[in-house]
Design a protein around this motif. Structure first.
Motif, mmCIF file in Angstrom:
data_model
loop_
_atom_site.group_PDB
_atom_site.id
_atom_site.type_symbol
_atom_site.label_atom_id
_atom_site.label_comp_id
_atom_site.label_asym_id
_atom_site.label_seq_id
_atom_site.Cartn_x
_atom_site.Cartn_y
_atom_site.Cartn_z
ATOM 1 N N MET A 1 47.114 29.683 67.902
ATOM 2 C CA MET A 1 46.310 29.156 67.059
ATOM 3 C C MET A 1 45.192 27.457 67.666
ATOM 4 O O MET A 1 45.891 26.830 68.802
ATOM 5 N N TYR A 2 44.221 27.616 67.564
ATOM 6 C CA TYR A 2 43.445 25.998 67.747
ATOM 7 C C TYR A 2 42.810 25.353 66.565
ATOM 8 O O TYR A 2 42.789 25.930 65.791
ATOM 9 N N LYS A 3 42.404 24.207 66.602
ATOM 10 C CA LYS A 3 42.273 22.897 66.229
ATOM 11 C C LYS A 3 40.901 22.487 67.161
ATOM 12 O O LYS A 3 40.723 22.082 67.920
ATOM 13 N N PHE A 4 40.245 21.740 65.874
ATOM 14 C CA PHE A 4 39.283 20.839 66.435
ATOM 15 C C PHE A 4 39.170 19.732 65.460
ATOM 16 O O PHE A 4 39.271 19.609 64.455
ATOM 17 N N PHE A 5 39.941 18.287 65.502
ATOM 18 C CA PHE A 5 40.094 17.681 64.919
ATOM 19 C C PHE A 5 39.156 16.002 64.583
ATOM 20 O O PHE A 5 38.093 15.714 65.664
ATOM 21 N N SER A 6 38.577 16.340 63.502
ATOM 22 C CA SER A 6 37.929 15.468 63.193
ATOM 23 C C SER A 6 37.797 14.821 61.464
ATOM 24 O O SER A 6 38.703 15.529 60.908
ATOM 25 N N SER A 7 37.293 13.123 60.823
ATOM 26 C CA SER A 7 37.513 13.379 59.685
ATOM 27 C C SER A 7 36.548 14.194 59.208
ATOM 28 O O SER A 7 36.446 14.101 58.068
ATOM 29 N N VAL A 8 35.090 15.359 59.866
ATOM 30 C CA VAL A 8 35.322 16.296 59.042
ATOM 31 C C VAL A 8 36.264 17.715 58.846
ATOM 32 O O VAL A 8 36.267 17.581 57.800
ATOM 33 N N ALA A 9 36.819 17.538 59.410
ATOM 34 C CA ALA A 9 37.214 18.601 58.947
ATOM 35 C C ALA A 9 38.599 18.882 60.558
ATOM 36 O O ALA A 9 38.621 18.669 61.757
ATOM 37 N N LEU A 137 29.880 24.134 53.133
ATOM 38 C CA LEU A 137 30.464 22.826 52.835
ATOM 39 C C LEU A 137 31.483 22.390 51.406
ATOM 40 O O LEU A 137 32.240 21.754 50.862
ATOM 41 N N SER A 138 30.625 22.994 50.499
ATOM 42 C CA SER A 138 30.104 22.435 49.005
ATOM 43 C C SER A 138 31.153 22.996 47.863
ATOM 44 O O SER A 138 31.566 22.826 47.397
ATOM 45 N N GLU A 139 31.414 24.562 49.130
ATOM 46 C CA GLU A 139 33.004 25.450 48.181
ATOM 47 C C GLU A 139 34.949 24.925 48.273
ATOM 48 O O GLU A 139 35.040 25.119 48.680
ATOM 49 N N THR A 140 34.193 23.895 49.361
ATOM 50 C CA THR A 140 35.431 22.988 49.467
ATOM 51 C C THR A 140 35.815 22.054 49.148
ATOM 52 O O THR A 140 35.098 21.828 48.278
ATOM 53 N N ARG A 141 37.373 20.886 49.343
ATOM 54 C CA ARG A 141 37.686 19.730 48.433
ATOM 55 C C ARG A 141 37.132 18.687 49.373
ATOM 56 O O ARG A 141 37.977 17.625 49.308
ATOM 57 N N PHE A 142 36.543 19.040 50.429
ATOM 58 C CA PHE A 142 36.554 17.978 51.398
ATOM 59 C C PHE A 142 35.514 16.535 50.935
ATOM 60 O O PHE A 142 35.405 15.340 50.933
ATOM 61 N N PHE A 143 34.347 16.732 50.475
ATOM 62 C CA PHE A 143 33.844 16.072 49.129
ATOM 63 C C PHE A 143 34.124 16.391 48.048
ATOM 64 O O PHE A 143 34.342 17.495 47.293
ATOM 65 N N ILE A 144 34.649 15.243 46.831
ATOM 66 C CA ILE A 144 34.652 14.757 45.553
ATOM 67 C C ILE A 144 33.688 15.206 44.560
ATOM 68 O O ILE A 144 33.578 15.793 43.694
ATOM 69 N N LEU A 253 39.180 19.382 54.713
ATOM 70 C CA LEU A 253 38.782 20.581 54.167
ATOM 71 C C LEU A 253 39.729 21.386 53.118
ATOM 72 O O LEU A 253 39.335 22.185 52.048
ATOM 73 N N SER A 254 41.172 20.935 52.698
ATOM 74 C CA SER A 254 41.896 21.281 51.964
ATOM 75 C C SER A 254 41.922 20.249 50.962
ATOM 76 O O SER A 254 42.688 20.033 49.832
ATOM 77 N N GLY A 255 41.101 18.854 51.378
ATOM 78 C CA GLY A 255 40.862 18.014 50.017
ATOM 79 C C GLY A 255 41.883 16.846 50.091
ATOM 80 O O GLY A 255 41.996 16.434 51.831
ATOM 81 N N MET A 256 42.435 15.877 49.657
ATOM 82 C CA MET A 256 42.964 14.575 49.861
ATOM 83 C C MET A 256 44.496 14.503 50.280
ATOM 84 O O MET A 256 44.750 15.514 50.061
ATOM 85 N N ALA A 257 44.676 14.522 51.204
ATOM 86 C CA ALA A 257 45.979 14.102 52.117
ATOM 87 C C ALA A 257 46.105 12.833 52.103
ATOM 88 O O ALA A 257 45.572 12.241 53.073
ATOM 89 N N THR A 258 47.175 12.606 51.604
ATOM 90 C CA THR A 258 47.418 10.891 51.944
ATOM 91 C C THR A 258 48.472 11.117 53.033
ATOM 92 O O THR A 258 48.859 11.717 53.281
#
Length: 411
Positions: A1-9, A137-144, A253-258
């Motif tokens: 598995m790989y990931k790129f980390f940012s405030s975007v996704a 992006l519009s189909e994700t939960r990144f933006f409310i 992209l998964s929405g809000m996470a506390t």
């Protein structure tokens, strides 16, 4: 598995998910290995139009003739991405092989795909046949709300590589160079060597917590709006969790996470000593989720010399590093109409008394129209103590609340 980390996704391919196995992961990671920058005749510097929002660097580029495409420069991303904004939809991109995307703090996944554009132009530099990941992006939960979208995609390390990049937030400037220019060399920067792993830049840091000291590599992440982010799993091994800690939240992209915010007494990078660094402690599976973000990085002039695998933090004139704390605990984001929208209210800070729901639209702050505040001006205002008044767009009802420093956290 790989990931790129940012405030975007946080984008990744899971071995267990059909259509997005190891083959597609490696294909996209390596798809731009052969591209090279094509410079206009006799040019050695590119100066694209730039913008800094939430302290993060953005540049305007042209893609296949579509001008003023706004891309976030994200050193925390291994790959470059485009989103389904109106500008990008003009390109009518062809769908390539499948990807699966998700975000930290959640397990929802969104179908995405690889695509290719003919020409990317960054001022005096052109790239041909560039591969991107495409996220609806519009189909994700990144933006409310859809009218939160303020940029069109991400420039990752697969495009940033091979050149020298200079960032100066004071001057609202991003410049790109073939080789290190004399003007920067004459500043006599203190270079910090870095390594790359899956395209991401990492370098050694020494982190002093309240009860112990840790030495480890940390990732340079211009795509993050935070000062520093670390993995909360680290504190499961008998290390004391930082106290006091303040509940906060972020969006992927998964929405809000506390998650939690706390104060880290000292972070050392090379000869740089950063005292009292506000730190986001995030629940994340990956051990390498330790990053320095743009709220910290933008307080310096930053040089990333990819050819020589080194970077420099240059002191801004008249400025000393200082963490910026949101004393209210009210997280606001800009809408395209200029107003702000509430995306989170911390239960540990004064914002809870406002009883604002997520999605509440704010049209005035302290008697000033929201349109007259930039995002960064709001961030600066929220870090000050005093009385605040917020007026709700839908009803014109105004609420007041006071903010003060928090012992052990912001003082």
């Amino acid at each position: 598995m790989y990931k790129f980390f940012s405030s975007v996704a946080v984008v990744y391919c899971s071995f267990a998910l059909a259509g997005c196995g190891i083959v597609n992961k490696v294909r996209l990671m390596n798809a731009n290995n052969g591209i090279e920058p094509i410079w206009e005749q006799n040019q050695t510097i590119a100066t694209p139009e730039a913008d800094y929002v939430y302290a993060k660097p953005y540049i305007y580029v042209s893609i296949d003739g579509v001008k003023k495409v706004k891309l976030l420069i994200d050193t925390g991303s291994s790959i470059s991405m485009l989103f389904d904004t109106p500008k990008i939809k003009q390109l009518q991109l062809e769908q390539g092989y499948e990807l699966t995307i998700g975000g930290y703090g959640g397990h929802q996944h969104t179908p995405a795909f690889q695509t290719k554009i003919n020409t990317l132009v960054i001022d005096s530099i052109a790239y041909k046949d560039v591969n991107f990941g495409y996220i609806p992006l519009s189909e994700t939960r990144f933006f409310i709300r859809p009218d939160q979208a303020g940029f069109d995609g991400v420039v990752g390390n697969d495009i940033l590589k091979d050149l020298v990049w200079y960032f100066n937030r004071d001057a609202n400037l991003v410049t790109v160079h073939k080789t290190l220019p004399k003007a920067i060399s004459n500043m006599k920067p203190e270079w910090i060597p870095f390594d790359t792993f899956f395209g991401k830049i990492s370098f050694p840091a020494k982190i002093t917590f309240s009860d112990h000291v840790l030495e480890r590599d940390i990732i340079l992440d211009t795509g993050s709006r935070y000062h520093m982010s670390i993995n909360d799993a680290y504190f499961g091994g008998g290390k004391a969790f930082p106290s006091p800690s303040i509940q906060s939240a972020g969006y992927s992209l998964s929405g809000m996470a506390t998650h939690f915010k706390a104060n880290t007494p000292l972070v050392e990078v090379g000869n740089l000593r950063l005292e009292n660094v506000v730190t986001n402690i995030i629940q994340e599976d990956e051990d390498d989720f330790w990053t320095l973000g743009s709220a910290l990085l933008s307080q310096y002039e930053i040089v990333i010399d990819y050819p020589n695998m080194r970077l420099a933090f240059i002191q801004r004139k008249g400025h000393s590093f200082k963490s910026q704390y949101n004393l209210l605990g009210l997280e606001l984001r800009k809408l395209q109409n200029g107003n702000f929208v509430v995306v989170y209210s911390s239960p540990d800070l004064p914002a809870k008394a406002l009883n604002f729901k997520i999605g509440t639209e704010i049209n005035k702050i302290n008697g000033v129209k929201s349109q007259l505040y930039t995002v960064d001006e709001w961030q600066e205002l929220a870090s000050k103590e005093g009385l605040f008044e917020f007026c709700v767009h839908e009803s014109d009802i105004c609420e007041r609340v006071s903010a003060a420093p928090i012992e052990g956290f912001s003082m």
